[in-house]
Design a protein around this motif. Structure first.
Motif, PDB file in Angstrom:
ATOM      1  N   ASP A  21     -10.376 -12.442  -4.401  1.00 23.35           N
ATOM      2  CA  ASP A  21     -12.095 -12.689  -5.371  1.00 23.35           C
ATOM      3  C   ASP A  21     -11.703 -12.992  -6.368  1.00 23.35           C
ATOM      4  O   ASP A  21     -12.237 -14.033  -7.451  1.00 23.35           O
ATOM      5  CB  ASP A  21     -12.887 -11.632  -5.290  1.00 23.35           C
ATOM      6  CG  ASP A  21     -13.116 -11.100  -3.946  1.00 23.35           C
ATOM      7  OD1 ASP A  21     -13.578 -12.336  -3.570  1.00 23.35           O
ATOM      8  OD2 ASP A  21     -14.027  -9.840  -3.636  1.00 23.35           O
ATOM      9  N   LEU A  22     -10.048 -12.512  -7.162  1.00 21.37           N
ATOM     10  CA  LEU A  22      -9.295 -12.258  -8.267  1.00 21.37           C
ATOM     11  C   LEU A  22      -9.455 -14.486  -8.601  1.00 21.37           C
ATOM     12  O   LEU A  22      -9.075 -14.178  -9.365  1.00 21.37           O
ATOM     13  CB  LEU A  22      -8.906 -11.387  -8.121  1.00 21.37           C
ATOM     14  CG  LEU A  22      -7.970 -11.506  -9.600  1.00 21.37           C
ATOM     15  CD1 LEU A  22      -8.532 -11.386 -11.034  1.00 21.37           C
ATOM     16  CD2 LEU A  22      -6.558 -11.112  -9.830  1.00 21.37           C
ATOM     17  N   GLU A  23      -8.312 -15.008  -8.052  1.00 25.35           N
ATOM     18  CA  GLU A  23      -8.348 -16.163  -7.573  1.00 25.35           C
ATOM     19  C   GLU A  23      -9.308 -16.752  -7.803  1.00 25.35           C
ATOM     20  O   GLU A  23      -8.910 -17.988  -8.675  1.00 25.35           O
ATOM     21  CB  GLU A  23      -7.217 -16.334  -6.558  1.00 25.35           C
ATOM     22  CG  GLU A  23      -6.068 -15.245  -6.144  1.00 25.35           C
ATOM     23  CD  GLU A  23      -5.381 -16.177  -5.046  1.00 25.35           C
ATOM     24  OE1 GLU A  23      -5.651 -16.942  -4.579  1.00 25.35           O
ATOM     25  OE2 GLU A  23      -4.284 -15.110  -4.638  1.00 25.35           O
ATOM     26  N   LYS A  24     -10.177 -16.596  -7.121  1.00 26.60           N
ATOM     27  CA  LYS A  24     -11.186 -17.648  -6.850  1.00 26.60           C
ATOM     28  C   LYS A  24     -11.796 -17.803  -8.482  1.00 26.60           C
ATOM     29  O   LYS A  24     -11.989 -18.243  -9.129  1.00 26.60           O
ATOM     30  CB  LYS A  24     -12.197 -17.238  -6.371  1.00 26.60           C
ATOM     31  CG  LYS A  24     -12.282 -17.710  -5.210  1.00 26.60           C
ATOM     32  CD  LYS A  24     -13.468 -17.280  -4.363  1.00 26.60           C
ATOM     33  CE  LYS A  24     -13.148 -17.128  -2.743  1.00 26.60           C
ATOM     34  NZ  LYS A  24     -14.579 -16.483  -1.745  1.00 26.60           N
ATOM     35  N   LEU A  25     -12.015 -16.267  -9.475  1.00 24.17           N
ATOM     36  CA  LEU A  25     -12.310 -16.070 -10.661  1.00 24.17           C
ATOM     37  C   LEU A  25     -11.779 -16.582 -11.971  1.00 24.17           C
ATOM     38  O   LEU A  25     -12.385 -17.070 -12.684  1.00 24.17           O
ATOM     39  CB  LEU A  25     -13.066 -14.890 -10.797  1.00 24.17           C
ATOM     40  CG  LEU A  25     -14.229 -13.971  -9.873  1.00 24.17           C
ATOM     41  CD1 LEU A  25     -13.867 -12.812 -10.310  1.00 24.17           C
ATOM     42  CD2 LEU A  25     -15.532 -14.588 -10.664  1.00 24.17           C
ATOM     43  N   ILE A  26     -10.212 -16.510 -11.491  1.00 23.72           N
ATOM     44  CA  ILE A  26      -9.150 -17.318 -12.651  1.00 23.72           C
ATOM     45  C   ILE A  26      -9.351 -18.849 -12.999  1.00 23.72           C
ATOM     46  O   ILE A  26      -9.530 -19.472 -13.474  1.00 23.72           O
ATOM     47  CB  ILE A  26      -8.139 -16.428 -12.118  1.00 23.72           C
ATOM     48  CG1 ILE A  26      -7.685 -15.508 -12.270  1.00 23.72           C
ATOM     49  CG2 ILE A  26      -6.736 -17.665 -12.723  1.00 23.72           C
ATOM     50  CD1 ILE A  26      -6.117 -14.850 -12.059  1.00 23.72           C
ATOM     51  N   ARG A  27     -10.008 -19.728 -11.367  1.00 24.89           N
ATOM     52  CA  ARG A  27      -9.690 -20.882 -11.475  1.00 24.89           C
ATOM     53  C   ARG A  27     -11.180 -21.229 -11.937  1.00 24.89           C
ATOM     54  O   ARG A  27     -10.885 -22.651 -12.283  1.00 24.89           O
ATOM     55  CB  ARG A  27      -9.843 -21.413  -9.759  1.00 24.89           C
ATOM     56  CG  ARG A  27      -8.773 -22.073  -8.440  1.00 24.89           C
ATOM     57  CD  ARG A  27      -8.607 -22.384  -7.512  1.00 24.89           C
ATOM     58  NE  ARG A  27      -8.404 -20.956  -6.626  1.00 24.89           N
ATOM     59  CZ  ARG A  27      -8.332 -20.874  -5.451  1.00 24.89           C
ATOM     60  NH1 ARG A  27     -10.060 -21.417  -5.643  1.00 24.89           N
ATOM     61  NH2 ARG A  27      -8.802 -19.611  -5.500  1.00 24.89           N
ATOM     62  N   ARG A  34      -6.384 -19.799 -18.129  1.00 23.93           N
ATOM     63  CA  ARG A  34      -6.097 -19.254 -16.566  1.00 23.93           C
ATOM     64  C   ARG A  34      -4.089 -19.117 -16.614  1.00 23.93           C
ATOM     65  O   ARG A  34      -4.089 -18.382 -16.779  1.00 23.93           O
ATOM     66  CB  ARG A  34      -6.200 -20.300 -15.151  1.00 23.93           C
ATOM     67  CG  ARG A  34      -6.039 -20.290 -14.229  1.00 23.93           C
ATOM     68  CD  ARG A  34      -5.949 -20.902 -13.570  1.00 23.93           C
ATOM     69  NE  ARG A  34      -5.763 -22.200 -13.725  1.00 23.93           N
ATOM     70  CZ  ARG A  34      -6.940 -23.540 -14.159  1.00 23.93           C
ATOM     71  NH1 ARG A  34      -7.722 -23.285 -14.090  1.00 23.93           N
ATOM     72  NH2 ARG A  34      -6.475 -24.256 -13.969  1.00 23.93           N
ATOM     73  N   GLN A  35      -3.888 -20.138 -17.444  1.00 23.90           N
ATOM     74  CA  GLN A  35      -2.042 -19.775 -17.605  1.00 23.90           C
ATOM     75  C   GLN A  35      -2.443 -19.026 -18.098  1.00 23.90           C
ATOM     76  O   GLN A  35      -0.727 -18.224 -18.099  1.00 23.90           O
ATOM     77  CB  GLN A  35      -1.679 -21.460 -18.573  1.00 23.90           C
ATOM     78  CG  GLN A  35       0.015 -21.213 -18.275  1.00 23.90           C
ATOM     79  CD  GLN A  35       0.327 -22.775 -18.437  1.00 23.90           C
ATOM     80  OE1 GLN A  35       0.181 -23.482 -20.073  1.00 23.90           O
ATOM     81  NE2 GLN A  35       1.480 -23.378 -18.372  1.00 23.90           N
ATOM     82  N   ALA A  36      -2.120 -18.628 -19.783  1.00 20.91           N
ATOM     83  CA  ALA A  36      -2.337 -17.300 -20.082  1.00 20.91           C
ATOM     84  C   ALA A  36      -1.984 -15.796 -19.516  1.00 20.91           C
ATOM     85  O   ALA A  36      -1.033 -15.088 -19.479  1.00 20.91           O
ATOM     86  CB  ALA A  36      -2.879 -17.643 -21.881  1.00 20.91           C
ATOM     87  N   ILE A  37      -3.128 -15.551 -18.998  1.00 19.57           N
ATOM     88  CA  ILE A  37      -3.798 -14.656 -17.740  1.00 19.57           C
ATOM     89  C   ILE A  37      -2.583 -15.051 -17.418  1.00 19.57           C
ATOM     90  O   ILE A  37      -1.808 -13.580 -16.587  1.00 19.57           O
ATOM     91  CB  ILE A  37      -4.515 -14.994 -17.759  1.00 19.57           C
ATOM     92  CG1 ILE A  37      -5.177 -13.897 -18.614  1.00 19.57           C
ATOM     93  CG2 ILE A  37      -5.050 -13.229 -16.288  1.00 19.57           C
ATOM     94  CD1 ILE A  37      -7.403 -14.719 -18.504  1.00 19.57           C
ATOM     95  N   GLU A  74     -17.560 -11.093 -17.882  1.00 24.90           N
ATOM     96  CA  GLU A  74     -18.588 -11.496 -17.828  1.00 24.90           C
ATOM     97  C   GLU A  74     -19.073 -12.262 -16.137  1.00 24.90           C
ATOM     98  O   GLU A  74     -20.014 -11.828 -16.465  1.00 24.90           O
ATOM     99  CB  GLU A  74     -18.915 -12.712 -19.052  1.00 24.90           C
ATOM    100  CG  GLU A  74     -18.938 -12.515 -19.989  1.00 24.90           C
ATOM    101  CD  GLU A  74     -18.887 -13.446 -21.280  1.00 24.90           C
ATOM    102  OE1 GLU A  74     -18.410 -15.089 -21.055  1.00 24.90           O
ATOM    103  OE2 GLU A  74     -18.496 -13.263 -22.625  1.00 24.90           O
ATOM    104  N   LEU A  75     -17.947 -12.916 -16.052  1.00 23.96           N
ATOM    105  CA  LEU A  75     -18.013 -13.424 -14.307  1.00 23.96           C
ATOM    106  C   LEU A  75     -18.450 -11.802 -13.431  1.00 23.96           C
ATOM    107  O   LEU A  75     -18.779 -12.142 -12.137  1.00 23.96           O
ATOM    108  CB  LEU A  75     -17.283 -14.439 -14.131  1.00 23.96           C
ATOM    109  CG  LEU A  75     -16.861 -15.627 -14.804  1.00 23.96           C
ATOM    110  CD1 LEU A  75     -15.745 -16.362 -15.307  1.00 23.96           C
ATOM    111  CD2 LEU A  75     -17.935 -16.427 -14.309  1.00 23.96           C
TER     112      LEU A  75
END
Length: 81
Positions: A21-27, A34-37, A74-75
């Motif tokens: 789920d986290l991977e989907k949100l980060i995308r 995304r890169q900074a996080i 927010e997401l």
């Protein structure tokens, strides 16, 4: 079979789902956020190391992490409604 700790298995499955789920949100984040996080929060690099690796200033890395985390929040809130 009786020696299997089912609670550990359930936790592992839940962690796997959370990770996906986290991977989907980060995308969904802009690439720079995304890169900074990914570099600072997931890979564990310092802001200075992330700055060096990307060529982006340390202050810009901090701003992008902050904005990205705010957007992720927010997401997540939006997904729960």
């Amino acid at each position: 079979y009786e020696d299997v700790d089912e609670s550990g298995l359930a936790a592992s499955v839940e962690e796997s789902h959370a990770s996906r789920d986290l991977e989907k949100l980060i995308r969904l984040l802009p690439a720079v956020q995304r890169q900074a996080i990914e570099l600072t929060k997931l890979e564990g690099l310092s802001v200075a190391e992330a700055s060096e690796r990307t060529g982006i200033s340390e202050s810009a890395i901090k701003v992008q992490v902050h904005r990205g985390l705010k957007r992720l929040t927010e997401l997540i809130k939006g997904a729960g409604t």
